[in-house]
Design a protein around this motif. Structure first.
Motif, PDB file in Angstrom:
ATOM      1  N   THR A 168       0.801  -1.224   0.000  1.00 20.09           N
ATOM      2  CA  THR A 168       0.000   0.000   0.000  1.00 20.09           C
ATOM      3  C   THR A 168       0.837   1.279   0.000  1.00 20.09           C
ATOM      4  OG1 THR A 168      -0.157  -0.013   2.428  1.00 20.09           O
ATOM      5  CG2 THR A 168      -1.865  -1.174   1.201  1.00 20.09           C
ATOM      6  N   VAL A 169       1.969   1.271   0.717  1.00 20.93           N
ATOM      7  CA  VAL A 169       2.757   2.501   0.863  1.00 20.93           C
ATOM      8  C   VAL A 169       3.271   3.029  -0.476  1.00 20.93           C
ATOM      9  CG1 VAL A 169       4.922   3.423   1.785  1.00 20.93           C
ATOM     10  CG2 VAL A 169       3.367   2.161   3.284  1.00 20.93           C
ATOM     11  N   PRO A 170       3.850   2.195  -1.357  1.00 19.13           N
ATOM     12  CA  PRO A 170       4.316   2.741  -2.642  1.00 19.13           C
ATOM     13  C   PRO A 170       3.199   3.402  -3.458  1.00 19.13           C
ATOM     14  CG  PRO A 170       5.286   0.584  -2.262  1.00 19.13           C
ATOM     15  CD  PRO A 170       4.253   0.776  -1.205  1.00 19.13           C
ATOM     16  N   GLU A 171       2.002   2.822  -3.441  1.00 20.19           N
ATOM     17  CA  GLU A 171       0.898   3.425  -4.192  1.00 20.19           C
ATOM     18  C   GLU A 171       0.473   4.749  -3.574  1.00 20.19           C
ATOM     19  OE1 GLU A 171      -0.170   2.414  -7.001  1.00 20.19           O
ATOM     20  OE2 GLU A 171       1.031   0.578  -7.028  1.00 20.19           O
ATOM     21  N   SER A 193      14.458   0.302  -6.977  1.00 21.13           N
ATOM     22  CA  SER A 193      13.649   0.189  -8.208  1.00 21.13           C
ATOM     23  C   SER A 193      13.155   1.582  -8.599  1.00 21.13           C
ATOM     24  CB  SER A 193      12.468  -0.758  -7.994  1.00 21.13           C
ATOM     25  OG  SER A 193      11.698  -0.340  -6.882  1.00 21.13           O
ATOM     26  N   PRO A 194      14.054   2.455  -9.053  1.00 19.49           N
ATOM     27  CA  PRO A 194      13.692   3.850  -9.328  1.00 19.49           C
ATOM     28  C   PRO A 194      12.642   4.015 -10.412  1.00 19.49           C
ATOM     29  CG  PRO A 194      15.866   3.350 -10.208  1.00 19.49           C
ATOM     30  CD  PRO A 194      15.463   2.175  -9.369  1.00 19.49           C
ATOM     31  N   SER A 195      12.523   3.051 -11.300  1.00 23.20           N
ATOM     32  CA  SER A 195      11.538   3.180 -12.380  1.00 23.20           C
ATOM     33  C   SER A 195      10.108   3.142 -11.860  1.00 23.20           C
ATOM     34  CB  SER A 195      11.748   2.064 -13.412  1.00 23.20           C
ATOM     35  OG  SER A 195      11.622   0.791 -12.806  1.00 23.20           O
ATOM     36  N   PHE A 196       9.892   2.612 -10.650  1.00 18.12           N
ATOM     37  CA  PHE A 196       8.542   2.506 -10.101  1.00 18.12           C
ATOM     38  C   PHE A 196       7.926   3.889  -9.894  1.00 18.12           C
ATOM     39  CE2 PHE A 196       5.518   2.200  -6.587  1.00 18.12           C
ATOM     40  CZ  PHE A 196       4.701   1.164  -7.034  1.00 18.12           C
ATOM     41  N   LEU A 197       8.733   4.854  -9.443  1.00 22.18           N
ATOM     42  CA  LEU A 197       8.234   6.202  -9.177  1.00 22.18           C
ATOM     43  C   LEU A 197       8.531   7.172 -10.316  1.00 22.18           C
ATOM     44  CD1 LEU A 197       9.272   6.616  -5.422  1.00 22.18           C
ATOM     45  CD2 LEU A 197       7.028   5.991  -6.319  1.00 22.18           C
ATOM     46  N   ALA A 227       7.162   7.609 -13.312  1.00 24.33           N
ATOM     47  CA  ALA A 227       5.999   8.266 -13.906  1.00 24.33           C
ATOM     48  C   ALA A 227       5.453   9.365 -13.007  1.00 24.33           C
ATOM     49  CB  ALA A 227       4.917   7.236 -14.211  1.00 24.33           C
ATOM     50  N   ALA A 228       5.558   9.174 -11.682  1.00 20.73           N
ATOM     51  CA  ALA A 228       5.058  10.170 -10.743  1.00 20.73           C
ATOM     52  C   ALA A 228       6.073  11.267 -10.473  1.00 20.73           C
ATOM     53  CB  ALA A 228       4.664   9.498  -9.428  1.00 20.73           C
ATOM     54  N   GLY A 229       7.301  11.128 -11.014  1.00 23.52           N
ATOM     55  CA  GLY A 229       8.325  12.143 -10.814  1.00 23.52           C
ATOM     56  C   GLY A 229       8.923  12.117  -9.427  1.00 23.52           C
ATOM     57  N   GLY A 230       9.249  10.911  -8.919  1.00 19.63           N
ATOM     58  CA  GLY A 230       9.820  10.801  -7.589  1.00 19.63           C
ATOM     59  C   GLY A 230      11.181  10.152  -7.614  1.00 19.63           C
ATOM     60  N   ILE A 231      12.077  10.635  -6.797  1.00 14.86           N
ATOM     61  CA  ILE A 231      13.400  10.046  -6.666  1.00 14.86           C
ATOM     62  C   ILE A 231      13.721   9.946  -5.174  1.00 14.86           C
ATOM     63  CG2 ILE A 231      14.608  12.273  -6.875  1.00 14.86           C
ATOM     64  CD1 ILE A 231      16.771  10.678  -8.439  1.00 14.86           C
TER      65      ILE A 231
END
Length: 329
Positions: free
Chosen positions: A105-108, A149-153, A155-159
């Motif tokens: 849940t936290v990543p979403e 796994s930086p590609s997960f965020l 699309a949302a523009g997070g690093i």
């Protein structure tokens, strides 16, 4: 996701009650009915779950909890030692359920936070998700997995910065060329510092000093800032233990875009610290080891500015006291 968050909420609340009983703050009999109801509610929430290995871990942990005598019959009488052991097992198992639900849940939810944030902002991961995943070690494990796994965020523009616990927001809609304009802003701020030093050199008492020496000192301060940043990064990588460090060059512009405000602020603070040094040191800059001192100012920037600011505060307070004495107030 909402269903899993309900499971996590039930586990967190049950865990807080178990801890209160275990510490002696409340008797078992006071919460026996609550534990009995919560067992039924968690059964209704967990039974219909279907999914990946995280879901399977949640279900397996719940099956282990159901084997616990205290959860099956909280109204029974237990001796003190047995009750402590059973409470300890349930506490650890509740923590496992909270972790595995948080892993889903936290990543979403973090994506939602990023989409509502503006580029340049930073989300304090541990502060935001402390209620959802109370244990700091478990939150750090989730944060580390997001960093790996930086590609997960993307699309949302997070690093993610796993060392500081901050998740920076950058403008993912910009191309690499447009993100490169962040570098232009930094160079422009450095050039502004050059112009400020030139302007002050035209006025006393700096007019007696060579302009080239003062500009070299400004470059030395910036060099100290860069060296300090590189060493801090190396310390952060070393703190990850046996994990191999990752330094993807193609993410430099993304990092700069995400932390542009912070970088510009550091340049401004560096200029303030340098001006404090310039007016504090007399004589020929190069002849007095001025460049090396300027480098040290950049390296220990925070301490230098704090010292300079404290000196100004003391002088302004003394001046104010003197004026009040002169005017009789």
């Amino acid at each position: 996701m909402d269903h899993l968050r309900l499971v996590s909420a039930e586990a967190c609340d049950l865990r807080s009650v178990l801890r209160a009983i275990r510490s002696g703050d409340a008797p078992m009999s006071a919460y026996a009915d609550y534990i009995d109801r919560t067992r039924g509610q968690m059964e209704d929430l967990i039974a219909p779950l279907v999914g990946d290995d995280a879901i399977r871990h949640i279900q397996n942990t719940w099956e282990q909890m159901q084997a616990n005598r205290l959860l099956r019959d909280p109204h029974a009488e237990y001796d003190a030692q047995e009750q402590l052991q059973l409470l300890g097992l349930l506490d650890a198992q509740c923590r496992q359920i909270v972790y595995w639900t948080g892993l889903r849940t936290v990543p979403e939810r973090l994506k939602d936070w990023l989409e509502l944030s503006e580029p340049g902002y930073a989300i304090p991961f541990h502060a935001v998700f402390e209620d959802e995943v109370p244990d700091a070690d478990d939150r750090q494990k989730i944060l580390d997995q997001l960093a790996w796994s930086p590609s997960f965020l993307k699309a949302a523009g997070g690093i993610v910065d796993p060392v500081s616990g901050l998740v920076y927001r950058y403008d993912s809609r910009k191309s690499g060329l447009r993100q490169g304009f962040s570098l232009v802003y930094v160079l422009g701020m450095i050039a502004l510092g050059v112009a400020v030093v030139w302007g002050l050199q035209q006025l006393p008492p700096l007019d007696a000093r060579p302009l080239a020496d003062l500009e070299i000192g400004w470059m030395a301060v910036l060099a100290g800032v860069v060296v300090h940043g590189v060493i801090a990064m190396a310390k952060g990588l070393r703190s990850q233990g046996a994990l191999p460090p990752g330094l993807p060059i193609n993410r430099f512009l993304i990092l700069l875009n995400a932390r542009l405000g912070f970088v510009l602020f550091r340049v401004v603070v560096a200029l303030i610290g340098y001006l404090g040094l310039v007016y504090a040191v007399s004589g020929s800059p190069l002849a007095t080891g001025f460049v090396f001192n300027a480098f040290l100012v950049g390296y220990s920037l925070d301490s230098m500015v704090e010292l300079f600011g404290t000196t100004l505060d003391q002088r302004s307070a003394a001046q104010l006291a003197n004026l009040r004495k002169q005017f009789g107030t």
